[in-house]
Structure formats: structure tokens, C-alpha cells
Enzyme design. Sequence first.
Site, PDB file in Angstrom:
ATOM      1  N   ASP A 111       0.842  -1.196   0.000  1.00 22.07           N
ATOM      2  CA  ASP A 111       0.000   0.000   0.000  1.00 22.07           C
ATOM      3  C   ASP A 111       0.879   1.249   0.000  1.00 22.07           C
ATOM      4  O   ASP A 111       2.045   1.205   0.401  1.00 22.07           O
ATOM      5  CB  ASP A 111      -0.887   0.028   1.244  1.00 22.07           C
ATOM      6  CG  ASP A 111      -1.876  -1.127   1.258  1.00 22.07           C
ATOM      7  OD1 ASP A 111      -2.176  -1.656   0.177  1.00 22.07           O
ATOM      8  OD2 ASP A 111      -2.327  -1.489   2.362  1.00 22.07           O
TER       9      ASP A 111
HETATM   10  N1  URA Z   1      -1.228  -5.919   3.840  1.00 16.62           N
HETATM   11  C1  URA Z   1      -1.736  -4.672   3.836  1.00 16.62           C
HETATM   12  O1  URA Z   1      -2.791  -4.412   4.383  1.00 16.62           O
HETATM   13  N2  URA Z   1      -1.038  -3.708   3.193  1.00 16.62           N
HETATM   14  C2  URA Z   1       0.168  -3.919   2.607  1.00 16.62           C
HETATM   15  O2  URA Z   1       0.760  -2.986   2.067  1.00 16.62           O
HETATM   16  C3  URA Z   1       0.677  -5.236   2.627  1.00 16.62           C
HETATM   17  C4  URA Z   1      -0.038  -6.212   3.245  1.00 16.62           C
END
Ligand code: URA
Length: 241
Positions: A111
Site C-alpha cells: 500500500d
Molecule cells: N497488507 C496490507 O494491508 N497492506 C500492505 O501494504 C501489505 C499487506
Amino acid sequence: MAMSDLKPRRLDQWLANGGYCSRSEARALVRMGRVTLDGERARDPGEKTRAEAVRVDGEPLEAPGGLLAVFHKPAGYVCTHDGREGPSVFDLLPPRWKRRNPVVTTVGRLDKDTTGVLLLTDIGALVQHWTSPRHKVPKLYEVTVDGPIPESLIELFARGTLMMEDEDKPCLPARLEITGANQARLELTEGRYHQVKRMFATQGLTVTRLHRSHFGTYTVEGLAEGAWRFLDLAEAMGGVS
Ligand code: URA
């Protein structure tokens, strides 16, 4: 694959695939004298040559047999090539990588606000291997949430029965280690959309900080945020069945 094992190709193909220029621009690059073959100024962009013979501005071709790198992703960057979603991790990497053929992609996504280990490659087999839940590659996350983490979550996450919203299959068993009142390490062997955040959300907890410390055996040890290094491609390919 060792550079010497690569089949000869046209010089303009090596240059274009490496992202140095387009095939039509290769002629200009050669005419400017910026390309040598075995130390001699190249003359013909159509000439067939081995990769190891080529130098551009005195430098050997970069990763002609395939690119594999680990990047320490900072917060604030998305993992797509699409500029509409905000600054991209590709803005922090060598511009030539955006022009390579095959294209360089991230192995899965983090993310925008997540930091840590992000692998990049142009080898489809590696992406497939590392992102398939079948191969159960462990990914380790350091998580901070907005409230105390109950001990009962260890068993709940380990059981393999946790259903996240909008999913029809439970999460695979995941290993949770509570490291502080609001902090934990979570090891996943799958990579569903926003998985860590959604797993904690099932318990009413919001993730406020997320850092991926390991992807398989790869880490960002010794890499500052925003820095990257090449990885041993032969070693990685050896693990792909
Ligand atoms: N899980 C999440 O919620 N976000 C990420 O960036 C990676 C794994």
C-alpha cells in the site's frame, strides 16, 4: 543466466530491451559513438552481437539476462506505473527501468503508506512463483495498531478460519507474535488485497503503521529508504520449480 549464456541478438535489440533507447533511436546512439563492441566503436545497429561485448558510454549492459532487485519502499509511493494514483515507486528507480522490455514490475504490491521490502523484476516466472499462494512464500510484517492486541488473536489467526469482509474463503493460517501493547509481527503466506489491515479490521483494530521486514529470505538490511540493490538472479531462479 550468466551473460555469456545469452544468445546473440541485434545490437539495437539489446539497447531497446535494456531501456537505453527505442530501436529507431539506436542508430543515433551508435552514430554518436556511445556504443562499443569488444572495445571497438560500433557501426551497425543491426549487427548481431553477444551481450557481454556491448558497452554503452563505457558501461556494460545492465542486467541483459533479466533484472531482479530489492527496494526499500518509503511511505507515500504507490506500486503501479499509473501516475494518476500518486507518486510511484518507479519515480525513485532508474528511469531506464521504465523503458525496459519486458517491463519491470513489482512482485505483488505494498500500500501507499506501507514501507519495507519490495522486489522488482522483469521475469514473469519469478512474479508468478512468489505471488502464488501455492508456494507459500512467507512475508513478515511489523504492525502497529490503534489499540491493545489481545492474546486470543494468536490462536485466531493461526487457525486458518478467519473470514475477512467480502471474501468467500478464510485466510490461510498466519503466525502472529505480539511484540508490544499495540505492536506485533505477522507472517503471511498469501497476499490478498490490504490483507494485514483487513485481518486486524475483523477485530476492530486499525493498522497505523505497516512495515514489511522480510519477503521470503529477502530483507532491506543495509538499505536506506528509497535505496535498492540487485539480487542474485541465478540463485532466485534456482528456487523456482
Ligand atoms: N497488507 C496490507 O494491508 N497492506 C500492505 O501494504 C501489505 C499487506
